[in-house]
Design an enzyme around this catalytic site. Structure first.
Site, PDB file in Angstrom:
ATOM      1  N   HIS A 187       0.936  -1.214  -0.170  1.00  0.00           N
ATOM      2  CA  HIS A 187      -0.140   0.005  -0.076  1.00  0.00           C
ATOM      3  C   HIS A 187       0.829   1.096  -0.066  1.00  0.00           C
ATOM      4  CE1 HIS A 187      -4.340  -1.252   0.787  1.00  0.00           C
ATOM      5  NE2 HIS A 187      -3.685  -2.480   0.527  1.00  0.00           N
ATOM      6  N   ASP A 241      -4.615   6.599   2.620  1.00  0.00           N
ATOM      7  CA  ASP A 241      -5.017   5.605   1.845  1.00  0.00           C
ATOM      8  C   ASP A 241      -6.357   5.282   2.426  1.00  0.00           C
ATOM      9  OD1 ASP A 241      -5.655   2.625   1.952  1.00  0.00           O
ATOM     10  OD2 ASP A 241      -3.485   2.431   1.405  1.00  0.00           O
TER      11      ASP A 241
END
Length: 463
Positions: free
Chosen positions: A26, A127
């Site tokens: 990520h 995120d």
């Protein structure tokens, strides 16, 4: 934290807080888009928050030219692992420890960055997993701009989780007798089936911290000033239209793999030189990412299928996994096979010798295969990988999903034969080439991703 935010956002120099989910793959793409924003807005400050381990893995080592970006700085936040802690091996243990410390660890990081820079936070970029960033941004009276790092279809399933549960029902016995039911009640999702859904929507432990996080994320994303996505709208146009109706703003600003040049450097494993000696479109490339290792029974049938196929192959496989391969496999295939502990995947896929990519179906790998127009054989394992595999095989027609969802010798050999020897394989390469050209156009000067990026930059930096 309200006192460190921005109530009048018109005259302050931009200071963007970037919140990473510091697990899996990520953080790296989030840092890549942060660098791109920072290069386009040199007057802005970007403070990047991740755990020490995650930051070490994604920030360049000393001397890398990318360090010349003066306006991006990493800040380490607590991973909440107590000193001397002994891991029990519980699934997602480190993630759960981290989530218990949020958002407090991020708030401490914000305070440190504000104190060091002397600049108030003007935007929170995160995120999408970190839904609580919306609350933090509200406390600061600044915009929340989350990034979704996978396909639009997987974003759609999270936004529609409550609808899916209402329509299908959550059963402790799972959905074994309903796996082939279509998600035709969700716009753009009629080719997807219940079997394709991620764990945590209908099956699995719906109350685990990780699955609760994703459920809450789907409920919170409509509050975001904008959601931006590592894709391009021409890939999933119907789903993109639905997302535009569900979110305040929805920007596709990828694919990141085309925007960033392939990493250069020496061919340390010799795999590129080995590929140079192979015939065009002859090599089977196998890579399952940094997180996944097929179970020993599947490793065995993978090796047996490769050996029986007679095709040359390049396999990115950890040294500790090689011992699980069948006895004598490496020796018997050494004249046409190469095993490496790591491969420069983008450069490998771009090589003319590579004919097919056997993958877990992670989004980064799927996008890289599109960028190189290499057909895929997908064996999905968890998360969004079944959705991605359905995109590959059932929507775009650029590959196949392994029969039965698990590697067998016969299933692998049939898939290889289809792609390497049959007209269907040629058609898949053609379809992949069409998608590659659409991707290149999207990131071109007047392309959709470029225009969306400029709109994103305006929101993030208030330009």
């Amino acid at each position: 934290m309200g006192e460190v935010g921005r109530n009048d956002n018109s005259n302050l120099p931009p200071h963007i807080a970037v919140m990473a989910f510091p697990f899996g793959t990520h953080a790296a793409p989030l840092l890549n888009i942060t660098r791109r924003l920072a290069a386009a807005a040199p007057e802005a400050t970007f403070s990047f928050f991740g755990t020490a381990e995650s930051n070490r893995s994604v920030f360049p080592s000393s001397g890398d030219a990318l360090l010349l970006l003066h306006n991006v700085k990493a800040y380490n936040i607590s991973d909440a692992i107590p000193e001397g802690y002994h891991f029990t091996g519980r699934h997602q243990e480190s993630i759960e420890l981290f989530l218990e410390a949020t958002p407090g660890n991020f708030k401490e990081g914000f305070e440190a960055a504000i104190a060091e820079t002397g600049k108030k936070i003007t935007c929170v970029l995160s995120d999408a997993f970190l839904w609580f960033a919306a609350v933090m941004a509200d406390e600061l009276s600044v915009p929340w701009v989350p990034i979704w790092l996978s396909a639009l279809c997987s974003l759609s399933t999270h936004l529609h989780t409550d609808l899916i549960r209402h329509r299908i029902g959550v059963s402790p016995n799972g959905i074994a007798d309903r796996e082939d039911e279509q998600l035709d009640f969700i716009p753009g999702m009629s080719k997807y089936r219940l079997w394709d859904l991620q764990e945590g929507i209908l099956i699995g432990n719906l109350e685990s911290p990780f699955n609760r996080m994703l459920h809450r994320m789907g409920q919170m994303l409509p509050r975001a000033a904008a959601v931006f996505i590592n894709s391009f709208e021409e890939l999933e146009p119907a789903t993109m239209e639905d997302m535009k109706s569900k979110l305040k703003k929805c920007f596709t600003v990828g694919p990141f793999t085309i925007l960033a040049p392939p990493p250069s450097g020496p061919d340390e494993t010799g795999c590129l030189a080995w590929l140079d000696r192979q015939k065009p479109r002859s090599v089977v490339y196998l890579g399952f990412g940094s997180v996944i290792t097929p179970r020993p029974p599947e490793l065995t049938v993978l090796a047996e299928g490769l050996e029986a196929s007679g095709a040359p192959f390049l396999w990115s496989i950890g040294d500790n996994v090689k011992a699980q391969l069948p006895v004598g496999f490496i020796e018997r295939t050494q004249d046409r096979g190469m095993l490496v502990s790591w491969a420069p995947q983008r450069r490998v896929l771009d090589h003319a010798a590579v004919a097919v990519f056997i993958s877990h179906g992670g989004w980064n790998s799927v996008v890289e295969s599109i960028s190189s127009a290499v057909p895929l054989i997908c064996r999905p394992f968890f998360g969004d990988q079944r959705l991605n595999a359905r995109l590959v095989s059932g929507v775009w027609g650029i590959g196949v999903t392994i029969r039965g969802g698990v590697f067998t010798r016969e299933g692998l050999m049939d898939a290889l034969d289809l792609i390497l020897s049959k007209d269907e394989g040629k058609k898949m390469r053609e379809e992949g080439g069409t998608l590659r050209e659409l991707a290149r156009k999207a990131v071109g000067p007047e392309g959709s991703s470029t225009l969306y990026f400029n709109a994103l930059l305006e929101i993030v930096c208030n330009t």
